[in-house]
Design an enzyme around this catalytic site. Sequence first.
Site, PDB file in Angstrom:
ATOM      1  N   GLU A  37       0.802  -1.221   0.000  1.00 27.00           N
ATOM      2  CA  GLU A  37       0.000   0.000   0.000  1.00 27.00           C
ATOM      3  C   GLU A  37       0.837   1.275   0.000  1.00 27.00           C
ATOM      4  O   GLU A  37       0.485   2.252  -0.641  1.00 27.00           O
ATOM      5  CB  GLU A  37      -0.949  -0.006   1.207  1.00 27.00           C
ATOM      6  CG  GLU A  37      -2.191   0.860   1.036  1.00 27.00           C
ATOM      7  CD  GLU A  37      -1.959   2.337   1.253  1.00 27.00           C
ATOM      8  OE1 GLU A  37      -2.751   3.149   0.740  1.00 27.00           O
ATOM      9  OE2 GLU A  37      -0.984   2.696   1.953  1.00 27.00           O
ATOM     10  N   ASP A  38       1.952   1.281   0.706  1.00 27.38           N
ATOM     11  CA  ASP A  38       2.786   2.477   0.713  1.00 27.38           C
ATOM     12  C   ASP A  38       4.250   2.076   0.608  1.00 27.38           C
ATOM     13  O   ASP A  38       4.656   1.000   1.088  1.00 27.38           O
ATOM     14  CB  ASP A  38       2.548   3.297   1.992  1.00 27.38           C
ATOM     15  CG  ASP A  38       2.922   4.762   1.818  1.00 27.38           C
ATOM     16  OD1 ASP A  38       3.255   5.158   0.679  1.00 27.38           O
ATOM     17  OD2 ASP A  38       2.872   5.516   2.802  1.00 27.38           O
ATOM     18  N   HIS A  57      -0.544   0.653   7.214  1.00 27.28           N
ATOM     19  CA  HIS A  57      -1.163   1.455   6.164  1.00 27.28           C
ATOM     20  C   HIS A  57      -0.084   2.413   5.630  1.00 27.28           C
ATOM     21  O   HIS A  57       0.899   1.979   5.045  1.00 27.28           O
ATOM     22  CB  HIS A  57      -2.366   2.187   6.762  1.00 27.28           C
ATOM     23  CG  HIS A  57      -3.358   2.665   5.759  1.00 27.28           C
ATOM     24  ND1 HIS A  57      -4.630   3.073   6.093  1.00 27.28           N
ATOM     25  CD2 HIS A  57      -3.278   2.841   4.413  1.00 27.28           C
ATOM     26  CE1 HIS A  57      -5.300   3.439   5.028  1.00 27.28           C
ATOM     27  NE2 HIS A  57      -4.481   3.327   3.990  1.00 27.28           N
ATOM     28  N   ILE A  78       3.177   4.957   5.613  1.00 30.09           N
ATOM     29  CA  ILE A  78       4.445   4.947   6.342  1.00 30.09           C
ATOM     30  C   ILE A  78       5.215   6.234   6.054  1.00 30.09           C
ATOM     31  O   ILE A  78       4.989   6.912   5.052  1.00 30.09           O
ATOM     32  CB  ILE A  78       5.324   3.729   5.987  1.00 30.09           C
ATOM     33  CG1 ILE A  78       5.637   3.695   4.482  1.00 30.09           C
ATOM     34  CG2 ILE A  78       4.649   2.438   6.423  1.00 30.09           C
ATOM     35  CD1 ILE A  78       6.579   2.565   4.081  1.00 30.09           C
ATOM     36  N   HIS A 116      -3.534  -0.215  12.056  1.00 24.93           N
ATOM     37  CA  HIS A 116      -4.955  -0.377  12.382  1.00 24.93           C
ATOM     38  C   HIS A 116      -5.195  -1.690  13.128  1.00 24.93           C
ATOM     39  O   HIS A 116      -5.850  -2.602  12.616  1.00 24.93           O
ATOM     40  CB  HIS A 116      -5.809  -0.343  11.113  1.00 24.93           C
ATOM     41  CG  HIS A 116      -5.676   0.916  10.313  1.00 24.93           C
ATOM     42  ND1 HIS A 116      -6.039   2.149  10.792  1.00 24.93           N
ATOM     43  CD2 HIS A 116      -5.188   1.121   9.066  1.00 24.93           C
ATOM     44  CE1 HIS A 116      -5.806   3.068   9.863  1.00 24.93           C
ATOM     45  NE2 HIS A 116      -5.286   2.469   8.811  1.00 24.93           N
ATOM     46  N   ASN A 157      -4.898   7.657   7.651  1.00 26.73           N
ATOM     47  CA  ASN A 157      -4.545   7.040   6.378  1.00 26.73           C
ATOM     48  C   ASN A 157      -3.041   7.098   6.116  1.00 26.73           C
ATOM     49  O   ASN A 157      -2.406   6.079   5.889  1.00 26.73           O
ATOM     50  CB  ASN A 157      -5.315   7.722   5.249  1.00 26.73           C
ATOM     51  CG  ASN A 157      -5.167   7.031   3.908  1.00 26.73           C
ATOM     52  OD1 ASN A 157      -4.075   6.956   3.361  1.00 26.73           O
ATOM     53  ND2 ASN A 157      -6.266   6.519   3.387  1.00 26.73           N
ATOM     54  N   ASP A 158      -2.482   8.300   6.130  1.00 25.27           N
ATOM     55  CA  ASP A 158      -1.071   8.447   5.759  1.00 25.27           C
ATOM     56  C   ASP A 158      -0.401   9.448   6.690  1.00 25.27           C
ATOM     57  O   ASP A 158      -1.059  10.152   7.464  1.00 25.27           O
ATOM     58  CB  ASP A 158      -0.964   8.904   4.295  1.00 25.27           C
ATOM     59  CG  ASP A 158       0.424   8.668   3.711  1.00 25.27           C
ATOM     60  OD1 ASP A 158       1.219   7.931   4.321  1.00 25.27           O
ATOM     61  OD2 ASP A 158       0.722   9.239   2.637  1.00 25.27           O
ATOM     62  N   ASN A 182      -6.224  11.612   1.896  1.00 25.88           N
ATOM     63  CA  ASN A 182      -5.515  10.350   1.685  1.00 25.88           C
ATOM     64  C   ASN A 182      -4.001  10.551   1.793  1.00 25.88           C
ATOM     65  O   ASN A 182      -3.509  10.847   2.866  1.00 25.88           O
ATOM     66  CB  ASN A 182      -5.932   9.765   0.331  1.00 25.88           C
ATOM     67  CG  ASN A 182      -5.666   8.283   0.213  1.00 25.88           C
ATOM     68  OD1 ASN A 182      -4.568   7.816   0.457  1.00 25.88           O
ATOM     69  ND2 ASN A 182      -6.675   7.523  -0.157  1.00 25.88           N
ATOM     70  N   ASP A 231      -4.320   8.492  -4.808  1.00 24.12           N
ATOM     71  CA  ASP A 231      -4.118   7.793  -3.536  1.00 24.12           C
ATOM     72  C   ASP A 231      -2.886   8.358  -2.834  1.00 24.12           C
ATOM     73  O   ASP A 231      -2.939   9.434  -2.265  1.00 24.12           O
ATOM     74  CB  ASP A 231      -4.023   6.284  -3.786  1.00 24.12           C
ATOM     75  CG  ASP A 231      -4.334   5.459  -2.551  1.00 24.12           C
ATOM     76  OD1 ASP A 231      -3.789   5.766  -1.487  1.00 24.12           O
ATOM     77  OD2 ASP A 231      -5.111   4.481  -2.641  1.00 24.12           O
ATOM     78  N   ASN A 232      -1.769   7.667  -2.885  1.00 26.63           N
ATOM     79  CA  ASN A 232      -0.565   8.148  -2.203  1.00 26.63           C
ATOM     80  C   ASN A 232       0.293   9.014  -3.120  1.00 26.63           C
ATOM     81  O   ASN A 232       0.286   8.843  -4.344  1.00 26.63           O
ATOM     82  CB  ASN A 232       0.258   6.968  -1.690  1.00 26.63           C
ATOM     83  CG  ASN A 232      -0.383   6.317  -0.481  1.00 26.63           C
ATOM     84  OD1 ASN A 232      -0.993   6.988   0.348  1.00 26.63           O
ATOM     85  ND2 ASN A 232      -0.251   5.002  -0.374  1.00 26.63           N
TER      86      ASN A 232
END
Length: 353
Positions: free
Chosen positions: A53-54, A114, A116, A133, A167-168, A222, A267-268
Site C-alpha cells: 500500500e505504501d 497502512h 508509512i 490499524h 490514512n497516511d 488520503n 491515492d498516495n
Amino acid sequence: MGKLVVLTLLGVGLALIAERLVKFTQKSNAFREVEPVERHNCHLVEGIEYGSEDIDILPSGLAFISSGLKYPGMPCFAPDEPGQIFMMDLNEQNPRVQALTISDGFDKASFNPHGIGIFIDKDHTVYLYVVNHPHMESTVEIFKFEEQQRSLVHLKTIEHELLKSVNDIVVLGPEQFYATRDHYFTNFLSLLETIMDLHWTYVLFYSPREVKVVAKGFSFANGITISPDKKYIYVADVMDKNIHVMQIHGNWDLTPLKVIQLDTFVDNLSVDPDTGDVWVGCHPNIMKLFLYNPEDPPGSEVLRIQNILSEKPKISTEYANNGSVLQASTVASVYKRILLIGTIFDKVLYCVL
C-alpha cells in the site's frame, strides 16, 4: 399528523440519498476504461503477494514497503495473516524483497500497516513511522531500523482522540508529523459519509506538546507528502480527484495555495528528491475497487506532476494498466531511474525508467 411528518421526512431523506448515490456513481468513473500506457522494462517483484500500500525510500536506496492492509470495504486475500514491512535494496542488480523482523513486545498478530513515513536523525539513525490499524483502530507506531540485522525495534505507540481513521503520515521531526484522516465516522456510517460527500476529513499536526487540525474540508484525505525544501505539503483527496498544495508556517499551520484537479482517484503521493516531481498512485475507476470482480479487476494508473508550484504544472501518465498486470495501484516511488508501483492488495511492479 405525526406519522405524516415522519413519512415526509423519511421520503425526503431517501430522495436525498438516492440523488447522492447517482452523483457518486457518476463521480466514480464507473464507465471509464483504462487506455494502456505500458513500460517495456518492468516486472512484478517476487515475494509480495498481498499488497504494497505504501512505499518510502531512503536516500541510500533502501525501500520500505507496507503490506497486508486490511481496510473496510476493500478486498483482502489473506485476512488471517498479519501485516508486514518489507525492504528492497534498489542498488542491487536484481533486488529482492525481504520481510523485516519486528522486536518482541510488539503485538505482531494484529499488525495492520497502512501509510508509512521515514525520519533520519542527526546521527543518521533511521526511524520508521507506521500508521497501524490493530483491530480496526488507528495508532502510529515508531520503529528504529537496524540495518545490519534487517529488523525493526518497536519504540513507541502513539494514540490520540484526533488520530482516528488515519490514512497516511509525513514525518517532520522526532515524534512530530502531519497525518491525514480519511473518514469522520469509524463505523458503518463511513459508507454513508462517502456517498453523501460530507467533506468532514482533515489533516492533523501531532507533536508531544501540541495536537491540532491544520487543514479541513476534504472529502477523503488520503496521501500526504512534503516538498524537498520542506516548505510545502501536498495532500491527495481521493474522492474529489485532486491534490491540495499548502504552505507550511512556523507554527506548523497550513495555508492553502492551490488545488490541482485530475480525472482519476489519487491515492498516495511521493516526491522525487532530485527533481521535486510528484509521483501519484491512482485508481482510474474506483467503482471497480468497491465492487471487486476478479474477471474485471480494478486497474492501475501512475501520474507524474512536474513543476507543481508553477501556474501550469506538467502532468503526464507514466503507467496505466487495466488490471491484467497490476491491480489497484496506490503509490509510485522513484529512486534514480527505478520506479516502484505499489497496490492495496496486489503485488509490486519494478520498472526502470
